[in-house]
Design an enzyme around this catalytic site. Sequence first.
Site, short mmCIF file in Angstrom:
data_model
loop_
_atom_site.label_atom_id
_atom_site.label_comp_id
_atom_site.label_asym_id
_atom_site.label_seq_id
_atom_site.Cartn_x
_atom_site.Cartn_y
_atom_site.Cartn_z
N THR A 184 -55.56 -33.77 -2.81
CA THR A 184 -54.48 -34.71 -2.53
C THR A 184 -55.05 -36.13 -2.52
OG1 THR A 184 -53.19 -33.16 -1.26
CG2 THR A 184 -53.20 -35.39 -0.45
N ARG A 212 -42.90 -24.16 -1.69
CA ARG A 212 -43.90 -24.33 -0.63
C ARG A 212 -44.08 -25.82 -0.33
NH1 ARG A 212 -49.01 -27.24 -0.18
NH2 ARG A 212 -50.40 -26.08 1.14
N VAL A 213 -44.08 -26.16 0.96
CA VAL A 213 -44.36 -27.52 1.40
C VAL A 213 -45.64 -27.49 2.21
CG1 VAL A 213 -43.54 -29.38 2.91
CG2 VAL A 213 -41.94 -28.25 1.37
N GLY A 214 -46.52 -28.45 1.97
CA GLY A 214 -47.81 -28.49 2.67
C GLY A 214 -47.78 -29.45 3.85
N ASP A 215 -48.97 -29.87 4.24
CA ASP A 215 -49.13 -30.73 5.42
C ASP A 215 -48.79 -32.20 5.16
OD1 ASP A 215 -51.57 -30.40 3.72
OD2 ASP A 215 -52.17 -32.17 4.86
N THR A 234 -56.73 -33.87 4.12
CA THR A 234 -56.61 -33.19 2.82
C THR A 234 -57.24 -31.81 2.94
OG1 THR A 234 -57.51 -33.17 0.56
CG2 THR A 234 -58.66 -34.56 2.12
N GLY A 235 -56.81 -30.90 2.08
CA GLY A 235 -57.36 -29.55 2.14
C GLY A 235 -56.23 -28.54 2.20
N GLY A 237 -53.25 -27.03 3.30
CA GLY A 237 -52.15 -27.52 4.13
C GLY A 237 -51.78 -26.60 5.27
N1 ASP Z 1 -53.21 -30.73 1.72
C1 ASP Z 1 -52.57 -30.51 0.45
C2 ASP Z 1 -51.58 -29.41 0.55
O1 ASP Z 1 -51.88 -28.39 1.15
C3 ASP Z 1 -53.53 -30.20 -0.63
C4 ASP Z 1 -54.70 -31.10 -0.73
O2 ASP Z 1 -55.10 -31.76 0.20
O3 ASP Z 1 -55.27 -31.17 -1.83
O4 ASP Z 1 -50.52 -29.53 0.01
#
Ligand code: ASP
Length: 318
Positions: A184, A212-215, A234-235, A237
């Site tokens: 991200t 799907r919705v992330g963080d 980031t990472g 979610g």
């Molecule tokens: N955090 C983001 C998500 O899970 C992905 C990412 O950080 O690359 O949507």
Amino acid sequence: MKIVFEKGGGSLMSEPILVVHAGAGTWKNVEDINQIVNVLKDSLEAGYNSYRNGNCLDMVTNAIEVMENSGILNAGLGSTLDYSGNITMDAGIVDGNSLKAGAVAAVVYPKNPIRLARFILEKTPHLLIVGQYADDLAKKINLEKHPGPSEKSVELWKKLKNNPNVENFVLERINAAKLIGYDTVGSVAIDKDNCLSSGVSTGGVSLKLPGRVGDSPILGAGYYANKKIAIAATGIGEIIMATLLSYKVSEIYEKNENLKDSMNHAIDEINKNFGKDVVGIIGIDYKKNVYGIYNTEAMPWGYITLDRKIVIKGLPNR
Ligand code: ASP
């Protein structure tokens, strides 16, 4: 590896004001790391230019917009595809002084979801607007339209879909994310009135299930700022949401007022509970300390100081 671009001198002026990251992940398959460095640099410069005439929200919005437009990071033009081969994007931004935030989830229309999130923050009474309703709003306010998936994202999607184990690994969340990588974009900033802001934008994780919705659009999870600290995560979610990672750091900071210790502490907890290779965070505090930490292989990130010095860190080992 650390690259420092020096411009001007004078340590008194050398206060960091803006931090950006290009995502935590494996960064194994990146062909040209210099391209990533250049995007970070352009993004920091765009944010820096907003320091003079704008506020912390301008700094973060403009820095993120450059990364969304780069086409080589997982946000805006470069967003990765979901399992069905479509793009849906999430973004969020917060003003640490007022705790007003704006976010969008699962949007398709805007080329720059961060602009739509910013609009929601400033012009609506709401915090989060999703899907088609957010897309309708983007059209109504004449935001530029997303041209659709980039060639690179489509190629990656085809490659991943051709993997005979694809069904297994998309369902095993952590393994899948490790295999597919995740990246991200995010930014945190402090302006000349000492207002802090944090923002993030993403195409989410590759091959996510549709919807799907992330963080990233979840305040306190993917992004958070108050009067003392601004954090962007980031990472994976699902882990960032489960731990309210960005808010968690602010809570620890409230007690110790030490940015580095607070962020290290939060990552230690993640290591203990979820293992390595899952997240990264960047942060800035009201004392103008900056820090970045990740438990993945890499997280290209960098900051710019008042005297325009750019420092880039977190690049993958070659
Ligand atoms: N955090 C983001 C998500 O899970 C992905 C990412 O950080 O690359 O949507």
